[in-house]
Design an enzyme around this catalytic site. Structure first.
Site, short mmCIF file in Angstrom:
data_model
loop_
_atom_site.label_atom_id
_atom_site.label_comp_id
_atom_site.label_asym_id
_atom_site.label_seq_id
_atom_site.Cartn_x
_atom_site.Cartn_y
_atom_site.Cartn_z
N HIS A 5 44.65 -18.03 27.40
CA HIS A 5 43.67 -18.89 28.07
C HIS A 5 42.77 -18.09 29.02
O HIS A 5 43.06 -16.96 29.39
CB HIS A 5 44.38 -19.99 28.85
N GLU A 78 53.77 -22.04 28.89
CA GLU A 78 54.23 -20.81 29.53
C GLU A 78 55.69 -20.97 29.97
O GLU A 78 56.22 -22.08 30.05
CB GLU A 78 53.34 -20.50 30.74
#
EC number: 5.4.2.12
Length: 205
Positions: A5, A78
């Site tokens: 990202h 994550e």
């Protein structure tokens, strides 16, 4: 292709984000748009993404250009890092010095009481593999996820011992790594790349 990202405020502050849902900065959005223009030229066949907003927003930029629908999966989040989340790198070293040092040595550690890296891989790899199975032969899958999650996914899919996963360096914001299938299994074709891949010409192609 595994795509990290764009930039967030916590990236700039060197805070451990983990599963905390931190959005992209304006710079992060611009990074995603730039990368999306490059990746769109590769004609991807499918896009999957973590459901955390920083990865979802990154993937959305590519979806706009390709017309593809993004599938969001929490399995691509994550690493959950418990009490480490929200702390800066310096604060973690100060408050959790022994655990931090063990992690840096490559030992299996539940950082902040959270997930082991192997546990992260156990949830990310099946998501990627199942998406790959849906592609036609030679198809390109783009996976928008997070730096730590991508690193352990790469390590697991390449069949590396978890103790050496740290040898795979981190990804800069909006950079990507590319895996390709071969007779011997998965191969790492590009790592931490921010430009279009070049063909491998030579004896190891």
């Amino acid at each position: 292709m595994l795509w990290r990202h764009g930039q967030t405020t916590w990236n700039l502050e060197r805070r451990f984000q983990g599963t905390t849902d931190i959005p992209l900065t304006e710079t992060g959005v611009l990074q995603a748009r730039r990368a999306a223009r490059l990746l769109a030229s590769l004609d991807p066949d499918a896009i999957i993404a973590s459901d955390l907003s920083r990865a979802a927003a990154t993937a959305a930029e590519l979806a706009v250009l390709t017309g593809l629908e993004v599938t969001h999966d929490p399995g691509l989040r994550e690493t959950y890092a418990g009490v480490w989340q929200g702390l800066t790198d310096a604060e973690i070293q100060e408050r959790h010095a022994e655990q931090y040092a063990a992690w840096r040595r490559g030992e299996p550690v539940r950082r902040g009481g959270g997930e082991l890296e192997t546990e992260v891989a156990e949830r990310t790899v099946p998501v990627v593999e199942q998406a790959v199975e849906k592609l036609e032969e030679g198809g390109l899958l783009v996976v928008a996820s997070h730096g730590g999650a991508i690193r352990v996914t790469l390590g697991a899919m390449l069949g590396l011992d978890p103790q050496v996963w740290g040898a795979l360096g981190g990804l800069a914001n909006c950079n990507w790594s590319i895996l390709g299938e071969s007779r011997r299994g998965w191969r790492l074709l590009e790592h931490n790349a921010g430009s279009l891949p070049e063909p491998v010409l030579g004896d190891d192609s």
